[in-house]
Design a protein around this motif. Structure first.
Motif, PDB file in Angstrom:
ATOM      1  N   GLU A 169       0.844  -1.206   0.000  1.00 10.36           N
ATOM      2  CA  GLU A 169       0.000   0.000   0.000  1.00 10.36           C
ATOM      3  C   GLU A 169       0.878   1.254   0.000  1.00 10.36           C
ATOM      4  O   GLU A 169       0.609   2.220  -0.711  1.00 10.36           O
ATOM      5  N   ASN A 201      -7.495  -4.965   2.361  1.00 12.18           N
ATOM      6  CA  ASN A 201      -8.115  -4.231   3.460  1.00 12.18           C
ATOM      7  C   ASN A 201      -9.594  -4.575   3.615  1.00 12.18           C
ATOM      8  O   ASN A 201     -10.329  -3.881   4.312  1.00 12.18           O
ATOM      9  N   GLU A 331      10.225 -25.932   5.577  1.00 13.92           N
ATOM     10  CA  GLU A 331      11.007 -24.689   5.689  1.00 13.92           C
ATOM     11  C   GLU A 331      10.196 -23.471   5.268  1.00 13.92           C
ATOM     12  O   GLU A 331      10.439 -22.358   5.724  1.00 13.92           O
ATOM     13  N   GLN A 332       9.253 -23.699   4.332  1.00 15.59           N
ATOM     14  CA  GLN A 332       8.530 -22.561   3.751  1.00 15.59           C
ATOM     15  C   GLN A 332       7.057 -22.528   4.121  1.00 15.59           C
ATOM     16  O   GLN A 332       6.433 -21.484   4.060  1.00 15.59           O
ATOM     17  N   SER A 334       5.224 -23.832   6.861  1.00 10.63           N
ATOM     18  CA  SER A 334       4.876 -24.285   8.207  1.00 10.63           C
ATOM     19  C   SER A 334       3.420 -24.016   8.554  1.00 10.63           C
ATOM     20  O   SER A 334       2.729 -24.873   9.114  1.00 10.63           O
ATOM     21  N   LEU A 335       2.960 -22.824   8.236  1.00  4.64           N
ATOM     22  CA  LEU A 335       1.589 -22.453   8.580  1.00  4.64           C
ATOM     23  C   LEU A 335       0.604 -23.343   7.853  1.00  4.64           C
ATOM     24  O   LEU A 335      -0.349 -23.860   8.445  1.00  4.64           O
ATOM     25  N   ALA A 338       0.491 -26.866   9.365  1.00  3.13           N
ATOM     26  CA  ALA A 338      -0.301 -26.918  10.602  1.00  3.13           C
ATOM     27  C   ALA A 338      -1.794 -26.930  10.274  1.00  3.13           C
ATOM     28  O   ALA A 338      -2.575 -27.648  10.902  1.00  3.13           O
ATOM     29  N   ILE A 367       3.423 -27.840  16.190  1.00  3.39           N
ATOM     30  CA  ILE A 367       3.882 -26.779  15.288  1.00  3.39           C
ATOM     31  C   ILE A 367       3.402 -25.424  15.800  1.00  3.39           C
ATOM     32  O   ILE A 367       4.147 -24.439  15.805  1.00  3.39           O
ATOM     33  N   ALA A 371       5.555 -22.129  17.197  1.00  7.00           N
ATOM     34  CA  ALA A 371       5.417 -20.810  16.573  1.00  7.00           C
ATOM     35  C   ALA A 371       4.852 -19.773  17.542  1.00  7.00           C
ATOM     36  O   ALA A 371       4.638 -18.627  17.160  1.00  7.00           O
ATOM     37  N   ASP A 373       1.959 -19.609  18.522  1.00 12.47           N
ATOM     38  CA  ASP A 373       0.658 -19.230  18.000  1.00 12.47           C
ATOM     39  C   ASP A 373      -0.399 -19.629  19.032  1.00 12.47           C
ATOM     40  O   ASP A 373      -0.959 -20.724  18.984  1.00 12.47           O
TER      41      ASP A 373
ATOM     42  N   LEU B  99      10.795 -11.292  21.160  1.00 16.20           N
ATOM     43  CA  LEU B  99       9.701 -11.874  20.363  1.00 16.20           C
ATOM     44  C   LEU B  99       9.781 -11.421  18.906  1.00 16.20           C
ATOM     45  O   LEU B  99       9.541 -12.209  17.984  1.00 16.20           O
ATOM     46  N   PHE B 102      12.331 -13.452  17.421  1.00 14.22           N
ATOM     47  CA  PHE B 102      11.825 -14.818  17.241  1.00 14.22           C
ATOM     48  C   PHE B 102      11.000 -14.919  15.959  1.00 14.22           C
ATOM     49  O   PHE B 102      11.084 -15.909  15.224  1.00 14.22           O
ATOM     50  N   SER B 159       9.587 -17.803   7.415  1.00 14.12           N
ATOM     51  CA  SER B 159       8.685 -18.660   6.645  1.00 14.12           C
ATOM     52  C   SER B 159       8.532 -20.024   7.298  1.00 14.12           C
ATOM     53  O   SER B 159       7.657 -20.802   6.937  1.00 14.12           O
ATOM     54  N   LEU B 161       7.764 -20.634  10.418  1.00 18.47           N
ATOM     55  CA  LEU B 161       6.914 -20.604  11.606  1.00 18.47           C
ATOM     56  C   LEU B 161       5.456 -20.658  11.191  1.00 18.47           C
ATOM     57  O   LEU B 161       5.026 -19.941  10.293  1.00 18.47           O
ATOM     58  N   ALA B 162       4.713 -21.500  11.890  1.00 16.98           N
ATOM     59  CA  ALA B 162       3.301 -21.667  11.520  1.00 16.98           C
ATOM     60  C   ALA B 162       2.434 -20.688  12.283  1.00 16.98           C
ATOM     61  O   ALA B 162       1.719 -21.058  13.194  1.00 16.98           O
ATOM     62  N   ILE B 163       2.513 -19.433  11.907  1.00 16.26           N
ATOM     63  CA  ILE B 163       1.651 -18.449  12.553  1.00 16.26           C
ATOM     64  C   ILE B 163       1.218 -17.446  11.505  1.00 16.26           C
ATOM     65  O   ILE B 163       2.020 -16.993  10.685  1.00 16.26           O
ATOM     66  N   SER B 164      -0.049 -17.121  11.537  1.00 13.63           N
ATOM     67  CA  SER B 164      -0.568 -16.180  10.535  1.00 13.63           C
ATOM     68  C   SER B 164      -0.171 -14.764  10.929  1.00 13.63           C
ATOM     69  O   SER B 164       0.185 -14.503  12.091  1.00 13.63           O
ATOM     70  N   ASP B 167      -2.221 -13.334  13.797  1.00 13.05           N
ATOM     71  CA  ASP B 167      -1.862 -13.860  15.116  1.00 13.05           C
ATOM     72  C   ASP B 167      -0.503 -13.330  15.564  1.00 13.05           C
ATOM     73  O   ASP B 167      -0.286 -13.057  16.749  1.00 13.05           O
ATOM     74  N   ARG B 171       0.160 -11.285  18.995  1.00 18.43           N
ATOM     75  CA  ARG B 171       1.153 -11.697  19.995  1.00 18.43           C
ATOM     76  C   ARG B 171       2.137 -10.583  20.289  1.00 18.43           C
ATOM     77  O   ARG B 171       2.470 -10.303  21.437  1.00 18.43           O
ATOM     78  N   ASP B 174       0.463  -7.719  22.156  1.00 18.46           N
ATOM     79  CA  ASP B 174       0.201  -8.094  23.537  1.00 18.46           C
ATOM     80  C   ASP B 174       1.447  -7.950  24.412  1.00 18.46           C
ATOM     81  O   ASP B 174       1.410  -7.383  25.503  1.00 18.46           O
ATOM     82  N   GLN B 202      -4.044  -0.722   7.057  1.00 20.41           N
ATOM     83  CA  GLN B 202      -3.796  -1.810   7.997  1.00 20.41           C
ATOM     84  C   GLN B 202      -3.192  -1.248   9.289  1.00 20.41           C
ATOM     85  O   GLN B 202      -3.588  -1.635  10.395  1.00 20.41           O
TER      86      GLN B 202
END
Lengths: 502, 307
Positions: A169, A201, A331-332, A334-335, A338, A367, A371, A373, B99, B102, B159, B161-164, B167, B171, B174, B202
């Motif tokens: 953006e 958005n 490696e690429q 992960s998300l 899961a 996983i 992360a 998460d 973090l 991380f 890349s 890490l499994a977190i959107s 999220d 984190r 927070d 955003q």
């Protein structure tokens, strides 16, 4: 008339015909050389001694200092932490003048001199490098528009691919400063990028406006196809399925990638509750993605079809998720891994393969924990608790739910913590005490209310009769009824016996 | 503060009401509206007013942070938190920095210690028996605040890490809010966000939803925000009780007269009123235009005096 008043009136008179009074008033206060230097300072967004010397290489260090001191006295020059900037109103007027044909050559030359200043250095942090890249891109557009636009597209796409949508953006805002000199091809692309950002958005209506603007222009086929496919996706999410379908069909005619078109058609049918059509389209999308050897799109297609078949054909869904998993790179992806593991857990739960389901959820949990998460972990634990319940592992189910509640509260998601608390209430209602069930139900109600979900709170209140006396169990009513009937029968028999004797 | 900035502050006129509200906000512990929104069209003096407020905070030795957006300094939510952290004191945000590392440094593990800023003592006060031999000494005694975690200043999310993104944002925010709240308990913190209309959508959503959300939900205390922007914000009803809105309007005649005096432009008693009225008519009271017109007059006067 006093001198100051006459001076002021002369000033106002000199500016009366100007379309850019603020910048003209500013430049009038400087001698010719400084006025020109300040005009040059409107090309970058901020300036300091290095920038000024790049803009006017003939300046010595002393002259640079002197000019900057002169500029600092002007109300239109703002001092930032480590540089100066022209007031927005003034800079916009001057920059617009730089884009006029008579100044283009000088503007391009000045922009080219600025490029070197923003060349990345080996010891730049990633943050500094990103900032320099934006500046460099901006001035490359000024120095050599064609090359600059090609690089803009490349940088924009790279940032999108890395999920840096906010940066995208910001880049578009820089490109828009050149809007008055864009050709029709570049205008088309700018409108398309603006549509993408609006979609990021979650502003579907605005995204459609920009996409319509693309489609109204004379743009190359590849851009038209992309715009049509994106339109289809936005229209689908707005519930306008017929228009979405039409856009897909047109996208295919215009040469959009067939596997993407069929995938989108599958999603349209899915969202429109046309199960068989959705299945057929998504299967076709898988075939075509394989033929195109497009791993990323194949993964998405497998996942979409698997999700569609989760309830009606869970065994088939599980097979598809396995195919998907085999294609993913730890490696690429992960998300995505899961998510697919979570889907496999649900598919196995649907076919009552509880140990397999628990195993997949466990892997997904590992996983997500790695992360950090918390939200993902909490959601998966909710699913895990259902599996434990099905396996009659009540303590494990309860423990999973309690942890899930805590995690949802840690991430301040009152709705989800309410849902987890409701499950806890149901569990303890079956296997615990009424008092415990009532406690969890009350907490669920409080959580839903905090989230503004009054309907959910009332539903829990009704389900658990929170605040009301417990309802007697049905069998007690049955026993009472039988006992009463028996008593009536005995009395009736006695009375009949007495009558007969008489 | 540079001499030019001091000079600008000295020439500041009007905006007494806004400054009074601001001083109430930062001085009174029970002030109910910890968010001040200052808005107005270009040239109305938002940045100048914020500069004045920042100076007030410096005089009172409050913790303060300044995040100013420009067209090329487009801070996203991570950059905003980094800037606030660095302004208030990075030592108070060790966990947050850890973090970020991380989430951005490939293969990073949370327990990495990068540097120290105080001596570390090993085996202090230990007594060894006669003939004792020391192999390895373990157990380092470290003073609080001695461990410094350095931000590696990377931007891209890992890349592996499994977190959107949403999220990850939640984190990080927070953790940041927890440590900001702890820092604010020691001394009041005032955070200035200027030209917020230049932030991406955003980022603006994050500012209101997550950062201000922490204030609204009581997770951030003893902190105030001043937000400067060009457009009137659409304030959700949930925010009304927390927000003081100040729309900056044009200067009046008496302010222009005062500004002339502060700038050292003296038309004389007879002409002062007429000059101020002419400036008002020409500029409609727009502070930037007033300052520019008066500056132009002052320079002409100086030039004439010089010749």
């Amino acid at each position: 008339m006093s001198l100051p008043l006459s001076q002021l009136q002369q000033l106002i008179g000199d500016l009366s015909a100007s379309q850019s009074q603020e910048s003209d008033l500013l430049l009038m206060q400087l001698d010719e050389a400084d006025a020109h230097r300040l005009r040059l300072c409107a090309i970058p967004h901020a300036f300091d001694a290095d920038v000024l010397r790049a803009l006017d290489p003939a300046l010595s260090a002393e002259e640079t200092e002197r000019s900057l001191e002169e500029f600092q006295r002007l109300p239109a020059v703002m001092e930032l932490a480590d540089c100066f900037a022209l007031h927005d109103v003034v800079r916009q007027q001057l920059f617009a003048q730089w884009l006029s044909p008579e100044r283009r050559e000088e503007f391009s030359a000045a922009s080219a001199r600025l490029l070197d200043l923003y060349r990345p250095q080996p010891d730049d942090s990633a943050v500094e490098a990103a900032s320099k890249q934006s500046n460099r891109l901006f001035h490359l557009l000024g120095a050599d528009f064609e090359r600059g636009f090609a690089e803009f597209q490349s940088v924009y796409q790279a940032r999108r691919d890395r999920g840096r949508f906010s940066d995208c953006e910001a880049l578009i805002r820089l490109l828009r400063e050149y809007e008055s000199v864009l050709g029709s091809r570049e205008r088309g692309w700018l409108a398309y990028y603006r549509a993408e950002v609006a979609d990021d958005n979650r502003n579907g209506a605005q995204a459609l406006e920009y996409l319509d603007a693309v489609l109204k222009q004379d743009v190359p086929d590849d851009l038209r196809a992309r715009a049509l496919l994106r339109s289809a996706s936005v229209l689908r999410r707005l519930g306008r399925f017929d228009q979405a379908r039409a856009s897909c069909a047109e996208a295919l005619r215009r040469g959009a990638a067939a596997h993407l078109v069929h995938h989108e058609s599958g999603l349209i049918a899915r969202d429109n509750n046309e199960f068989e059509l959705a299945r057929a389209e998504l299967e076709r999308a898988i075939e075509l993605s394989k033929a195109a050897s497009n791993r990323r799109d194949l993964v998405i297609a497998y996942n979409s079809l698997g999700t569609l078949l989760l309830k009606p054909a869970p065994a088939e869904a599980a097979r598809l998720f396995h195919e998907c998993l085999a294609l993913l790179d730890p490696e690429q992806d992960s998300l995505r891994i899961a998510q697919v593991l979570n889907n496999l857990g649900m598919a196995n739960a649907e076919i009552r393969e509880w140990p397999a389901s628990a195993e997949f959820f466990k892997r997904s949990l590992e996983i997500k924990r790695a992360a950090r998460d918390l939200y993902g972990e909490a959601s998966t634990l909710l699913n895990v608790s259902r599996v434990h319940r099905a396996e009659d592992k009540w303590d494990e189910a309860k423990s999973a739910l309690i942890t899930s509640v805590k995690l949802f509260e840690d991430v301040h998601d009152a709705t989800r913590s309410g849902q987890a608390l409701r499950e806890l209430a149901r569990l303890t209602n079956d296997k615990g005490t009424r008092a415990e069930a009532q406690l969890y139900a009350s907490q669920a109600i409080e959580s839903f209310r905090r989230a503004g979900r009054e309907a959910d709170a009332e539903a829990v209140q009704r389900e658990f009769r929170v605040g009301k006396a417990p309802r007697s169990k049905w069998w007690r009513w049955g026993l009472w009824s039988l006992a009463t009937l028996f008593f009536v029968l005995i009395v009736a028999l006695i009375l009949i016996g007495l009558l007969v004797e008489e | 503060m540079t001499p030019f900035l001091q000079q600008r502050l000295a020439r500041f006129v009007d905006r007494e009401a806004e400054m009074r509200s601001f001083c109430s906000m930062i001085e009174k512990d029970d002030w109910p509206r910890p968010i001040m929104l200052v808005w107005g069209e270009g040239g109305m003096g938002k940045s100048s007013l914020l500069m004045r407020m920042i100076h007030e905070c410096s005089l009172r030795e409050f913790g303060k942070a300044e995040v100013f957006w420009t067209d090329t300094r487009n801070h996203d939510y991570v950059a905003v938190m980094r800037k606030i952290r660095d302004d208030i004191g990075a030592n108070s945000f060790g966990e947050f920095t850890n973090l970020i590392n991380f989430f951005t440094v490939p293969q990073h593990r949370l327990e990495v210690v990068v540097g120290t800023n105080a001596p570390v003592a090993v085996g202090t006060g230990a007594e060894l028996g006669a003939g004792a031999q020391v192999g390895t000494m373990a157990g380092i005694v470290v003073q609080p605040g001695a461990i410094v975690i350095k931000d590696l200043m990377l931007n891209d999310p890992r890349s592996d890490l499994a977190i959107s993104e949403s999220d990850r944002m939640a984190r990080l925010t927070d953790q940041f809010v927890q440590e900001l709240n702890a820092a604010a308990r020691k001394r009041k913190v005032v955070i200035f966000l200027d030209a917020v209309e230049k932030a991406t959508e955003q980022t603006q959503r994050w500012v209101w939803g997550e950062l201000m959300g922490a204030l609204r939900d009581g997770r951030l205390m003893n902190a105030c925000f001043v937000i400067g922007g060009r457009n009137q914000p659409a304030i959700d009803e949930r925010w009304r009780s927390l927000v003081e809105e100040k729309q900056l309007g044009p200067l009046k005649l008496e302010h222009i007269v005062e500004y002339l005096a502060r700038r050292g432009v003296d038309p004389g008693d007879a002409a002062r009123g007429a000059v101020a009225e002419a400036i008002l008519a020409y500029t409609d009271g727009n502070p930037f235009k007033v300052a520019s017109a008066v500056e132009a007059m002052a320079r002409r006067q100086e030039q004439k005096a010089g010749t």
